[in-house]
Design an enzyme around this catalytic site. Structure first.
Site, short mmCIF file in Angstrom:
data_model
loop_
_atom_site.label_atom_id
_atom_site.label_comp_id
_atom_site.label_asym_id
_atom_site.label_seq_id
_atom_site.Cartn_x
_atom_site.Cartn_y
_atom_site.Cartn_z
N LYS A 175 0.81 -1.22 0.00
CA LYS A 175 0.00 0.00 0.00
C LYS A 175 0.84 1.28 0.00
CE LYS A 175 -2.04 -1.70 3.58
NZ LYS A 175 -1.99 -3.14 3.27
N VAL B 13 -5.95 -3.55 -1.25
CA VAL B 13 -7.23 -3.28 -0.58
C VAL B 13 -7.89 -4.61 -0.21
CG1 VAL B 13 -9.53 -2.29 -0.83
CG2 VAL B 13 -7.56 -1.14 -1.84
N GLY C 242 -6.93 -7.54 1.03
CA GLY C 242 -6.31 -8.82 0.69
C GLY C 242 -6.69 -9.32 -0.68
N GLY D 195 0.41 -13.76 13.04
CA GLY D 195 1.10 -13.00 12.00
C GLY D 195 0.19 -12.04 11.25
N GLU E 242 0.40 -6.13 12.26
CA GLU E 242 1.65 -5.55 11.77
C GLU E 242 2.62 -5.33 12.94
OE1 GLU E 242 2.55 -4.71 8.60
OE2 GLU E 242 0.67 -5.31 7.68
N ASP F 167 -4.19 1.55 8.56
CA ASP F 167 -4.31 0.58 7.47
C ASP F 167 -5.64 0.78 6.72
OD1 ASP F 167 -3.63 -2.12 6.13
OD2 ASP F 167 -5.59 -2.51 7.02
N LYS G 62 -6.23 2.13 2.78
CA LYS G 62 -7.03 1.40 1.80
C LYS G 62 -8.15 2.28 1.25
CE LYS G 62 -5.84 -3.10 3.68
NZ LYS G 62 -6.07 -4.09 4.76
#
Lengths: 349, 349
Positions: free
Chosen positions: A131, A158, A160, A212, A215, A226, A230
């Site tokens: 991104k 955007v 996934g 995981g 971030e 995030d 997006k």
């Protein structure tokens, strides 16, 4: 039908990059049979160095080398410990540059941005789920791509693997979009559902980190950066509205009270970090904020591994798309989607 | 940027055709500004005749003429009461042939099929939301289009305005699709919800008929023929599986007991006519049958004006798209979508 070779250079061998390398191996025969394409990985770089072989690297050997030595620079014969991704993009002869480096807005989304610029100027197509460069330099990079007659694709930036941008830019031609609502971030939904069902805040964060999906800097997800990034990408590419990150009114989920989250959850309602673009007289207003989703909303029943987007249009009704992602594989696969899209579009047909 | 003229000929001035004509007028300025395209309707035909003017017909006058005289053949000066749609396609000079005639499988989906064949052979692009010709002659017509170097688009044949085919054919490149599930028919969902909430079967049918969502022959919807036709189109175009209508194991909603429908509804569960393609060792098995949707299914909370499709893939996770259609406008707008898609794809970019 002659098989066409497509030379690919990849920067970034983290979670997404490694999965993409494996996909190239797993899908080799299928791509050959179905599309008459041979995707050849000629170069790969990570933060410690690179490997470059015009005849093609072996995907399995890249993954083994990365696992054993920690860097692709240890690749037999053609590993280059001294070579940065920027060195690589300058030297490599390839058709498509894939940037799978992690998001990093702090320093201008480097090294991704410089590499993408260089690649476009060298007339390589560029594909990236990162991104950072797109959100910071949308106008410049799309212009640069057009000027050089190549494609810049970023469908993985955007939500996934959800084809949110494909729907917005290709299936809603001629529509006036009055509003877009999206739940574009997995980890905040997971945390909200965990906390809602009784997990402590700290345990929910720890679980998300173990999986995981959080971030390295948790503020990126939790404070809504995030989701805002997006939303900015959707605004620019779908709405042709030249928004910047600072145009988004943003609040995250960190400030929510445990009581509020739990009481909504107990009443069977889902809280989600919602990103919304609403048409105004002068353009669009952009907001990211936690929201209790009505259960009859198309995004009101998303599970903790689901994301989605709703387009409210004048002529196509209300169109919603959602995705269930159990692993980061769909996000990695967006690079394959974008590459195939470029190749199938630019060939004669 | 020079404005490009696109000459359009339209066959069919029913519910969809008339809305499409109005869309051409309503979106004229926008299409001009946004895409530098001028969509000029040069000809239109209904079952009583046609009108043809190489300089373009006036959309408003077509609609008024149709309303007052019952046929476009009464269009001033250039109306042709003697001209069939097949005559028209043979004589007209146009870039795109739009077939918006009603579905009619009984006689080979005529006159749609013959007109589409003729148009493709004359190297016109073809756009149609008419399932008939596509479901009966998919292989022949797609081959004919390819052979003549033109496009055949039919995004409106599956689930109204939902971009189900766009997602399946363009956003899931390289994926193995294990299963497709779809609720592609509005009227059966509407009837099931009405009956579930206490309306009698006859009243539910009457209401659906009044709203214009039930086909003239109710068996088409109620016995699952419509859903089966849509499944066959998805199988052919998305799965590259050359299915025919007779390959679908089909049961409709007419045989359901009132008690069953009501007891499911009272327990908060939705019954829907579900169309499903499941991968087998030798291809796909195709089934249309009423189904109680689990509430955690992505299509489990569809309202009575909603349709949707779910793709289960190996590399993009599970992708669902849904649409809420309050009127047939989205279905009519698919013709505009398809036209723009053809024009934006074939221009140099």
């Amino acid at each position: 039908m002659a098989v066409q070779n497509v030379r690919i250079a990849l920067s970034g061998l983290g979670n997404l990059g490694r999965r993409f390398v494996r996909l190239l191996a797993d899908k080799k025969v299928y791509l050959h049979e179905r599309y008459a394409l041979d995707l050849v990985l000629v170069a790969a770089a990570d933060s410690h160095g690179a490997a470059y072989d015009a005849n093609g690297l072996d995907p399995s050997l890249i993954l083994r080398t990365k696992q054993l030595a920690g860097t692709v620079a240890a690749y037999p014969e053609v590993g280059r410990p001294e070579m940065s991704s920027l060195d690589l993009v300058r030297q490599v002869d390839a058709d498509i540059w894939c940037d799978a480096t992690p998001v990093n807005l702090a320093n201008g989304a480097e090294p991704g941005t410089s590499c993408i610029r260089e690649a476009l100027e060298k007339r390589m197509h560029v594909v990236t789920p990162n991104k950072g460069p797109i959100v910071l330099y949308y106008q410049e990079l799309t212009y640069l791509a057009a000027e050089n007659g190549v494609s810049l694709r970023y469908s993985g930036t955007v939500a996934g693997g959800l084809p949110a941008l494909y729907i917005g830019t290709r299936a809603l031609h001629a529509a006036m979009i009055d509003r877009i609502e999206m739940v574009p971030n997995l980890v905040t939904g997971l945390i909200l559902d965990l906390v809602g069902s009784g997990t402590t805040w700290d345990d929910a964060l720890a679980l998300a980190r173990r999986e995981g999906v959080l971030e390295a800097d948790p503020a990126w997800d939790l404070d809504g950066w995030d989701a805002a990034a997006k939303l900015v990408i959707v605004a620019n590419s779908v709405l042709s509205y030249p928004a910047k990150l600072e145009d988004v009114k943003r609040s995250g989920i960190s400030g929510l009270s445990l009581e509020k989250i739990r009481s909504e959850f107990e009443r069977g309602r889902r809280m989600r970090l919602l990103a919304r673009a609403t048409r105004t007289d002068s353009g669009y207003s952009l907001i990211v904020a936690p929201h209790t989703m009505p259960s009859d909303h198309a995004l009101g029943r998303l599970g903790p591994r689901e994301m989605g987007i709703t387009y409210y249009t004048d002529i196509y009704g209300t169109v919603t798309a959602t995705i269930k992602e159990e692993t980061p594989l769909p996000s990695a696969a967006t690079m394959l989607r974008d590459i195939l899209d470029i190749m199938l579009e630019t060939e004669d047909r």
